[in-house]
Write a protein that holds these residues in place. Structure first.
Motif, short mmCIF file in Angstrom:
data_model
loop_
_atom_site.label_atom_id
_atom_site.label_comp_id
_atom_site.label_asym_id
_atom_site.label_seq_id
_atom_site.Cartn_x
_atom_site.Cartn_y
_atom_site.Cartn_z
N UNK A 99 0.82 -1.16 0.02
CA UNK A 99 -0.10 -0.15 0.00
C UNK A 99 0.78 1.45 -0.10
N UNK A 100 1.92 1.30 0.82
CA UNK A 100 2.93 2.50 0.89
C UNK A 100 3.37 2.61 -0.45
N UNK A 101 3.77 1.63 -1.30
CA UNK A 101 4.22 1.45 -2.60
C UNK A 101 3.25 2.23 -3.55
N UNK A 102 1.95 1.76 -3.47
CA UNK A 102 1.21 2.20 -4.50
C UNK A 102 0.54 3.66 -4.18
N UNK A 103 0.74 4.04 -2.98
CA UNK A 103 0.50 5.43 -2.46
C UNK A 103 1.57 6.41 -2.74
N UNK A 104 2.69 5.93 -3.09
CA UNK A 104 3.80 6.60 -3.13
C UNK A 104 4.55 7.19 -1.89
N UNK A 105 4.34 6.36 -0.77
CA UNK A 105 4.97 6.98 0.58
C UNK A 105 6.03 6.45 1.04
N UNK A 106 6.84 7.04 1.64
CA UNK A 106 8.32 6.57 2.34
C UNK A 106 7.77 5.74 3.57
N UNK A 107 8.61 4.77 3.70
CA UNK A 107 8.07 3.89 4.71
C UNK A 107 9.03 3.73 6.02
N UNK A 127 7.82 -16.69 5.01
CA UNK A 127 7.10 -15.52 4.85
C UNK A 127 8.26 -14.25 4.85
N UNK A 128 9.46 -14.55 5.13
CA UNK A 128 10.38 -13.72 5.11
C UNK A 128 10.73 -13.34 3.65
N UNK A 129 10.33 -14.18 2.61
CA UNK A 129 10.61 -14.17 1.37
C UNK A 129 9.64 -13.08 0.66
N UNK A 130 8.40 -13.39 1.18
CA UNK A 130 7.48 -12.27 0.59
C UNK A 130 7.70 -11.16 1.27
N UNK A 131 7.94 -10.72 2.41
CA UNK A 131 8.26 -9.39 3.01
C UNK A 131 9.38 -8.89 1.93
N UNK A 132 10.44 -9.53 2.02
CA UNK A 132 11.66 -8.89 1.35
C UNK A 132 11.12 -8.73 0.04
N UNK A 133 10.41 -9.44 -0.78
CA UNK A 133 10.10 -9.16 -1.96
C UNK A 133 9.30 -7.55 -2.29
N UNK A 134 8.52 -7.35 -1.15
CA UNK A 134 7.67 -6.50 -1.09
C UNK A 134 8.41 -4.99 -0.87
N UNK A 135 9.62 -5.36 -0.05
CA UNK A 135 10.54 -4.21 0.38
C UNK A 135 11.33 -4.09 -0.86
N UNK A 136 11.68 -5.04 -1.60
CA UNK A 136 12.51 -4.71 -3.04
C UNK A 136 11.82 -3.98 -3.93
N UNK A 137 10.31 -4.29 -4.07
CA UNK A 137 9.52 -3.36 -5.34
C UNK A 137 9.31 -2.04 -4.59
N UNK A 138 9.29 -1.75 -3.47
CA UNK A 138 9.21 -0.56 -2.82
C UNK A 138 10.27 0.42 -3.40
N UNK A 139 11.49 -0.18 -3.00
CA UNK A 139 12.76 0.45 -3.20
C UNK A 139 12.87 0.62 -4.62
N UNK A 140 12.62 -0.34 -5.35
CA UNK A 140 12.62 -0.17 -7.09
C UNK A 140 11.77 1.04 -7.59
N UNK A 141 10.73 1.46 -6.75
CA UNK A 141 9.86 2.35 -7.06
C UNK A 141 10.40 3.88 -6.77
N UNK A 142 11.72 3.85 -6.33
CA UNK A 142 12.31 5.15 -5.71
C UNK A 142 11.90 5.47 -4.77
#
Length: 503
Positions: A99-107, A127-142
């Motif tokens: 949600x933070x990624x979709x709304x363009x929010x820093x986390x 579950x750590x894999x899924x969390x890590x992937x979400x963080x990765x995609x957040x960072x890839x969004x700048x």
């Protein structure tokens, strides 16, 4: 601070949120949890955890304001089964990051956890894999991902979303590590060595960027986000009026002697007097730090950037720049790519370390990898020749879209004395060798390397603050110029610059 004192002072998730976010600004994103199939004992443990903690899971998520800026937050509640992460917590964390990624929010993440939940076994672990992937995609969004490690953070949490921050700070005295000390002692029959898994030691080793109290955290986050996510982007039409300097009439040798003056302004002074704000980072994040390099987030006028540069030794016995410096530099390059910020490199070195340790640490390979990263960097880049520019240590930070030079800076494959020793078998011919090699700014401008010269009136050591102000203005202008280069042309232009030097 003792473990007993830490336990007494440890903030709950709600207390941390109230401390860090602007008063009354928090809005929860948490939906009621959906539990996996569980046995009676685990169900009783969960019920007891809810009663003890007053929350329904080991993490709280939502958004709020920090100094008026919207920020998403994920905060662990250690009182709920030691902050452990099961399937429901994984879903809550992952959904919040998405949600933070979709709304363009820093986390901002504030973990305090013993790791994955043993009662749920391998599924919780995975579950750590899924969390890590979400963080990765957040960072890839700048988007910035900031981490505040709290006491204690261990296991799978430390080995995933706890260790992926663009900037990572920690609570004083916090226990931080992969293996919990109780597990180590049970498995090995002896206590884990004291003082290793402590925030202050991790800072000394270059694994985290700072140690700050919860009360200090809002100011640190605010400074970081002012640089990383300015309220308004820079207006390319508004650039400082910077008088174009010309190369000095001084000889190459005269400039070299001027650049070696210990009173000459260095990178620390440039950041203090030439930048609007600068927030230092610390180490490689991989257990190394080297005093030869400074890494920081900074803003020059309107222009934010990642800064990495040589820090001139203040004492003659300070070690020269080693391979760890360049591994730290590559952290800066990665930050610039992920945060979609320009990279600013500052060159001011008498040369890289010449030692057994540097050779065994792979100095030559680190120089090569730094050159490789910089010439192919997708982010805009500016390099500043601030003073001495000797050898591979200088070359390793040079490739950039735009290059600024202080009037008495220089660039050479060796100190002129060393080049003289090779050619004449004596250092006595250093002045004439320097002139013949074209190390001074006039020659570097003539061959097309230097794009802008910053004046010294007549020597930066005699007017340090004024010089740093002029250099800061030139940096702001050239950061804007570098950002204005179309992204699809940037690499081709940069390659062409270095392919055609002197042509």
């Amino acid at each position: 601070m003792t473990a007993t004192e830490l336990k007494a002072k440890r903030m709950t998730a709600t207390e941390l949120i109230d401390t860090v976010l602007d008063a009354g600004s928090f809005t929860s994103w948490d939906a009621p949890v959906r539990r996996p199939v569980i046995g009676e004992k685990y169900a009783a443990d969960l019920a007891a955890a809810e009663s003890k903690s007053g929350v329904d899971e080991s993490v709280l998520t939502g958004e709020g304001l920090i100094r008026g800026r919207r920020v998403a937050v994920i905060v662990s509640e250690f009182r709920f089964l030691a902050g452990s992460i099961g399937q429901a917590a994984t879903e809550r964390i992952t959904s919040a990051i998405e949600r933070a990624t979709a709304e363009g929010l820093p986390l901002l993440a504030g973990p305090a956890s013993g790791g994955t939940r043993m009662q749920e076994g391998t599924l919780a672990f995975l579950g750590m894999v899924a969390i890590t992937d979400a963080v990765r995609r957040h960072k890839e969004s700048g988007l910035p991902y900031l981490v505040y490690l709290r006491h204690p953070t261990t296991g799978g949490v430390m080995a995933s979303w706890g260790s992926l921050g663009h900037m990572t700070v920690a609570e004083p005295g916090a226990l931080l590590g992969f293996l919990g000390p109780r597990v180590f002692e049970t498995l090995n029959g002896t206590a884990f060595p004291p003082g290793v898994q402590v925030a202050e030691n991790l800072y000394r080793k270059g694994l985290i960027d700072a140690v700050v109290t919860p009360e200090e955290l809002p100011a640190i986050v605010d400074r970081a986000l002012r640089i990383l996510t300015p309220t308004q982007g820079p207006d390319p039409a508004i650039v400082p009026e910077v008088r174009a300097g010309t190369p000095s009439d001084a000889s190459a040798w005269e400039s070299i002697l001027i650049s070696r003056n210990p009173r000459r302004p260095d990178l620390r002074m440039l950041l203090a007097a030439g930048a609007v704000d600068a927030l230092p980072l610390n180490g490689t994040g991989q257990g190394e730090k080297d005093p030869g390099l400074i890494l920081a987030l900074a803003r020059f006028g309107q222009q934010s950037c990642v800064v990495l540069g040589h820090q001139r030794p203040r004492h003659k016995d300070t070690p020269a720049m080693g391979p760890a410096s360049l591994r730290e530099a590559r952290r800066g390059m990665q930050l610039a790519e992920e945060l979609q910020l320009p990279l600013l490199t500052i060159i001011d070195t008498a040369g890289a370390a010449l030692s057994k340790e540097a050779e065994e640490g792979g100095l030559a390979g680190e120089i090569a990898r730094s050159l490789n990263e910089l010439i192919g960097l997708k982010a805009p880049s500016v390099s500043v020749l601030l003073g001495q520019g000797t050898g591979g240590g200088a070359l390793a930070l040079l490739p950039a879209d735009r290059i600024i030079a202080a009037q008495h800076s220089w660039l050479s494959p060796l100190p002129p004395e060393g080049a003289s020793a090779i050619i004449h078998r004596t250092a006595e011919h250093a002045p004439e060798v320097a002139a013949a090699q074209g190390v001074e700014v006039a020659s570097l401008t003539r061959i097309g390397l230097v794009d802008r010269v910053v004046e010294e009136l007549p020597d930066a050591s005699l007017e340090p603050r004024e010089f740093c102000t002029r250099m800061g203005q030139a940096i702001e202008l050239e950061l804007a110029n570098a950002r204005a280069i179309p992204a699809n042309e940037r690499l081709a232009r940069r390659r062409a610059k270095f392919r055609t030097l002197g042509a």
